[in-house]
Design a protein around this motif. Sequence first.
Motif, PDB file in Angstrom:
ATOM      1  N   ASP A  24       0.850  -1.186   0.000  1.00 28.43           N
ATOM      2  CA  ASP A  24       0.000   0.000   0.000  1.00 28.43           C
ATOM      3  C   ASP A  24       0.890   1.242   0.000  1.00 28.43           C
ATOM      4  O   ASP A  24       1.874   1.316   0.740  1.00 28.43           O
ATOM      5  CB  ASP A  24      -0.910   0.022   1.228  1.00 28.43           C
ATOM      6  CG  ASP A  24      -1.876  -1.148   1.238  1.00 28.43           C
ATOM      7  OD1 ASP A  24      -2.583  -1.320   0.235  1.00 28.43           O
ATOM      8  OD2 ASP A  24      -1.918  -1.890   2.228  1.00 28.43           O
ATOM      9  N   SER A  25       0.518   2.221  -0.827  1.00 24.31           N
ATOM     10  CA  SER A  25       1.331   3.426  -0.948  1.00 24.31           C
ATOM     11  C   SER A  25       0.431   4.643  -1.087  1.00 24.31           C
ATOM     12  O   SER A  25      -0.565   4.615  -1.811  1.00 24.31           O
ATOM     13  CB  SER A  25       2.251   3.322  -2.170  1.00 24.31           C
ATOM     14  OG  SER A  25       2.975   4.516  -2.362  1.00 24.31           O
ATOM     15  N   SER A  26       0.774   5.717  -0.378  1.00 21.04           N
ATOM     16  CA  SER A  26       0.048   6.980  -0.503  1.00 21.04           C
ATOM     17  C   SER A  26       1.042   8.113  -0.707  1.00 21.04           C
ATOM     18  O   SER A  26       2.147   8.104  -0.158  1.00 21.04           O
ATOM     19  CB  SER A  26      -0.806   7.239   0.744  1.00 21.04           C
ATOM     20  OG  SER A  26       0.011   7.382   1.888  1.00 21.04           O
ATOM     21  N   VAL A  27       0.636   9.087  -1.527  1.00 18.51           N
ATOM     22  CA  VAL A  27       1.497  10.218  -1.866  1.00 18.51           C
ATOM     23  C   VAL A  27       0.691  11.504  -1.736  1.00 18.51           C
ATOM     24  O   VAL A  27      -0.460  11.581  -2.185  1.00 18.51           O
ATOM     25  CB  VAL A  27       2.033  10.093  -3.310  1.00 18.51           C
ATOM     26  CG1 VAL A  27       2.868  11.322  -3.675  1.00 18.51           C
ATOM     27  CG2 VAL A  27       2.844   8.826  -3.480  1.00 18.51           C
ATOM     28  N   PHE A  28       1.298  12.507  -1.117  1.00 21.92           N
ATOM     29  CA  PHE A  28       0.711  13.843  -1.075  1.00 21.92           C
ATOM     30  C   PHE A  28       1.781  14.826  -1.509  1.00 21.92           C
ATOM     31  O   PHE A  28       2.907  14.812  -0.992  1.00 21.92           O
ATOM     32  CB  PHE A  28       0.228  14.198   0.334  1.00 21.92           C
ATOM     33  CG  PHE A  28      -0.433  15.549   0.402  1.00 21.92           C
ATOM     34  CD1 PHE A  28      -1.759  15.713   0.054  1.00 21.92           C
ATOM     35  CD2 PHE A  28       0.288  16.670   0.795  1.00 21.92           C
ATOM     36  CE1 PHE A  28      -2.375  16.959   0.099  1.00 21.92           C
ATOM     37  CE2 PHE A  28      -0.305  17.918   0.848  1.00 21.92           C
ATOM     38  CZ  PHE A  28      -1.645  18.057   0.506  1.00 21.92           C
ATOM     39  N   GLY A  29       1.462  15.675  -2.503  1.00 21.94           N
ATOM     40  CA  GLY A  29       2.491  16.564  -3.019  1.00 21.94           C
ATOM     41  C   GLY A  29       1.944  17.870  -3.547  1.00 21.94           C
ATOM     42  O   GLY A  29       0.736  18.096  -3.620  1.00 21.94           O
ATOM     43  N   ALA A  30       2.881  18.741  -3.908  1.00 19.45           N
ATOM     44  CA  ALA A  30       2.540  20.045  -4.466  1.00 19.45           C
ATOM     45  C   ALA A  30       3.558  20.413  -5.536  1.00 19.45           C
ATOM     46  O   ALA A  30       4.742  20.065  -5.430  1.00 19.45           O
ATOM     47  CB  ALA A  30       2.522  21.108  -3.373  1.00 19.45           C
ATOM     48  N   LYS A  31       3.101  21.122  -6.585  1.00 18.40           N
ATOM     49  CA  LYS A  31       3.961  21.585  -7.666  1.00 18.40           C
ATOM     50  C   LYS A  31       3.705  23.067  -7.924  1.00 18.40           C
ATOM     51  O   LYS A  31       2.571  23.531  -7.791  1.00 18.40           O
ATOM     52  CB  LYS A  31       3.687  20.814  -8.965  1.00 18.40           C
ATOM     53  CG  LYS A  31       4.044  19.350  -8.924  1.00 18.40           C
ATOM     54  CD  LYS A  31       3.743  18.696 -10.258  1.00 18.40           C
ATOM     55  CE  LYS A  31       4.076  17.225 -10.239  1.00 18.40           C
ATOM     56  NZ  LYS A  31       3.763  16.570 -11.549  1.00 18.40           N
ATOM     57  N   LYS A  32       4.770  23.781  -8.283  1.00 19.78           N
ATOM     58  CA  LYS A  32       4.633  25.200  -8.620  1.00 19.78           C
ATOM     59  C   LYS A  32       5.577  25.531  -9.765  1.00 19.78           C
ATOM     60  O   LYS A  32       6.764  25.189  -9.726  1.00 19.78           O
ATOM     61  CB  LYS A  32       4.939  26.087  -7.421  1.00 19.78           C
ATOM     62  CG  LYS A  32       4.735  27.580  -7.714  1.00 19.78           C
ATOM     63  CD  LYS A  32       4.913  28.431  -6.485  1.00 19.78           C
ATOM     64  CE  LYS A  32       4.695  29.913  -6.771  1.00 19.78           C
ATOM     65  NZ  LYS A  32       3.331  30.179  -7.276  1.00 19.78           N
ATOM     66  N   THR A  33       5.056  26.208 -10.773  1.00 22.10           N
ATOM     67  CA  THR A  33       5.849  26.639 -11.910  1.00 22.10           C
ATOM     68  C   THR A  33       6.220  28.104 -11.747  1.00 22.10           C
ATOM     69  O   THR A  33       5.357  28.961 -11.551  1.00 22.10           O
ATOM     70  CB  THR A  33       5.075  26.453 -13.226  1.00 22.10           C
ATOM     71  OG1 THR A  33       4.699  25.077 -13.352  1.00 22.10           O
ATOM     72  CG2 THR A  33       5.928  26.848 -14.411  1.00 22.10           C
ATOM     73  N   LEU A  34       7.523  28.394 -11.815  1.00 21.70           N
ATOM     74  CA  LEU A  34       8.011  29.753 -11.664  1.00 21.70           C
ATOM     75  C   LEU A  34       7.914  30.515 -12.988  1.00 21.70           C
ATOM     76  O   LEU A  34       7.656  29.937 -14.042  1.00 21.70           O
ATOM     77  CB  LEU A  34       9.458  29.737 -11.171  1.00 21.70           C
ATOM     78  CG  LEU A  34       9.725  28.942  -9.882  1.00 21.70           C
ATOM     79  CD1 LEU A  34      11.193  29.026  -9.505  1.00 21.70           C
ATOM     80  CD2 LEU A  34       8.848  29.441  -8.740  1.00 21.70           C
ATOM     81  N   ASN A  35       8.153  31.798 -12.918  1.00 22.21           N
ATOM     82  CA  ASN A  35       8.048  32.646 -14.113  1.00 22.21           C
ATOM     83  C   ASN A  35       9.083  32.291 -15.174  1.00 22.21           C
ATOM     84  O   ASN A  35       8.866  32.496 -16.358  1.00 22.21           O
ATOM     85  CB  ASN A  35       8.195  34.126 -13.727  1.00 22.21           C
ATOM     86  CG  ASN A  35       7.025  34.609 -12.886  1.00 22.21           C
ATOM     87  OD1 ASN A  35       5.912  34.091 -12.994  1.00 22.21           O
ATOM     88  ND2 ASN A  35       7.279  35.593 -12.033  1.00 22.21           N
ATOM     89  N   ASN A  36      10.233  31.761 -14.747  1.00 25.37           N
ATOM     90  CA  ASN A  36      11.271  31.396 -15.706  1.00 25.37           C
ATOM     91  C   ASN A  36      11.055  30.002 -16.299  1.00 25.37           C
ATOM     92  O   ASN A  36      11.888  29.508 -17.059  1.00 25.37           O
ATOM     93  CB  ASN A  36      12.656  31.464 -15.054  1.00 25.37           C
ATOM     94  CG  ASN A  36      12.771  30.562 -13.825  1.00 25.37           C
ATOM     95  OD1 ASN A  36      11.867  29.770 -13.528  1.00 25.37           O
ATOM     96  ND2 ASN A  36      13.874  30.687 -13.117  1.00 25.37           N
ATOM     97  N   GLY A  37       9.948  29.340 -15.963  1.00 15.01           N
ATOM     98  CA  GLY A  37       9.620  28.036 -16.525  1.00 15.01           C
ATOM     99  C   GLY A  37      10.032  26.858 -15.675  1.00 15.01           C
ATOM    100  O   GLY A  37       9.629  25.729 -15.956  1.00 15.01           O
ATOM    101  N   LEU A  38      10.833  27.084 -14.644  1.00 17.10           N
ATOM    102  CA  LEU A  38      11.237  25.986 -13.769  1.00 17.10           C
ATOM    103  C   LEU A  38      10.050  25.515 -12.930  1.00 17.10           C
ATOM    104  O   LEU A  38       9.235  26.318 -12.474  1.00 17.10           O
ATOM    105  CB  LEU A  38      12.384  26.418 -12.847  1.00 17.10           C
ATOM    106  CG  LEU A  38      13.753  26.615 -13.488  1.00 17.10           C
ATOM    107  CD1 LEU A  38      14.756  27.068 -12.431  1.00 17.10           C
ATOM    108  CD2 LEU A  38      14.242  25.343 -14.162  1.00 17.10           C
ATOM    109  N   GLU A  39       9.987  24.210 -12.711  1.00 20.71           N
ATOM    110  CA  GLU A  39       8.922  23.630 -11.894  1.00 20.71           C
ATOM    111  C   GLU A  39       9.515  23.066 -10.608  1.00 20.71           C
ATOM    112  O   GLU A  39      10.431  22.249 -10.647  1.00 20.71           O
ATOM    113  CB  GLU A  39       8.192  22.528 -12.661  1.00 20.71           C
ATOM    114  CG  GLU A  39       7.042  21.910 -11.873  1.00 20.71           C
ATOM    115  CD  GLU A  39       6.359  20.783 -12.609  1.00 20.71           C
ATOM    116  OE1 GLU A  39       5.309  21.024 -13.232  1.00 20.71           O
ATOM    117  OE2 GLU A  39       6.881  19.650 -12.547  1.00 20.71           O
ATOM    118  N   LEU A  40       8.993  23.514  -9.486  1.00 21.42           N
ATOM    119  CA  LEU A  40       9.404  23.015  -8.181  1.00 21.42           C
ATOM    120  C   LEU A  40       8.359  22.028  -7.682  1.00 21.42           C
ATOM    121  O   LEU A  40       7.154  22.242  -7.856  1.00 21.42           O
ATOM    122  CB  LEU A  40       9.567  24.159  -7.180  1.00 21.42           C
ATOM    123  CG  LEU A  40      10.530  25.287  -7.560  1.00 21.42           C
ATOM    124  CD1 LEU A  40      10.537  26.346  -6.458  1.00 21.42           C
ATOM    125  CD2 LEU A  40      11.929  24.749  -7.791  1.00 21.42           C
TER     126      LEU A  40
END
Length: 263
Positions: A24-40
Amino acid sequence: RVDENSEIYNTYSTSNSAFEGKRDSSVFGAKKTLNNGLELSMEGQQAASKIEVSDTNIFGVSGNVNDQLALTAQFERGIVQDFDGTRYNRNAPSLGLSYVDKDKLKASLKAEARFDRADEDKRQYLVYAALEDKLTQDLTLFTKANVSNSKNTASGSTLASYKEFTLGAAYRPVNFDRLNLLTRYNYLQNDAPSQQVDIEDVEGYKAHILAAEAAFDLTDQWQIVEKFAVRIAEEKVSGFEFTRTQTWLMVHRLNYNINKDWQ
């Protein structure tokens, strides 16, 4: 989706295998794209099976450096509890690069390392590289390498080792598109822990594989396809020397296109 540049996500999965049993596996996450195109990205993972329980945090960044070069980097930090009671503190960095020169050249490289800290430390690394070069409008060459190694750093012993190398070519003449020719050579060497294979006494496996395929359009509806392959393999069982086998494969196929939806 929080806004046009941000999102949060949650997934849950369950699976069953002979090696791990139920997982069993669970994932919780967040993503954000910056103005220069990089994704965190940042996510937490929890997983449990009959062989281990893990709690991991993963931090990543990816994006295009320019029109030709892209970069991805990731760092994983967590705790792993094995079924035998061993508790590991795990750190795993990875770095990947990809390069594209329009329709001429494609290349990618990725390196990963994993460090497990416990009474007996373990270290694993993986390197993957791929290259595709279009020599002419008709001929394309490609190669791939995949190498990994796991070691017990306390004793210096190798726990597992894997090597795979591929070299191939594709000939697709633009001015005579009825014909397609493909060929590939593959070398494989796998020295895995006994619990990762069906027969526990197998200590090592290596193989040379050569394959060729031709497809020819007889008409707009009829196509003939021929494939030939040979594998020369060696397998080592505990207490014995390597045993060699040869496996041949021939495929003869006839295709008929009824219309654009059916073949």
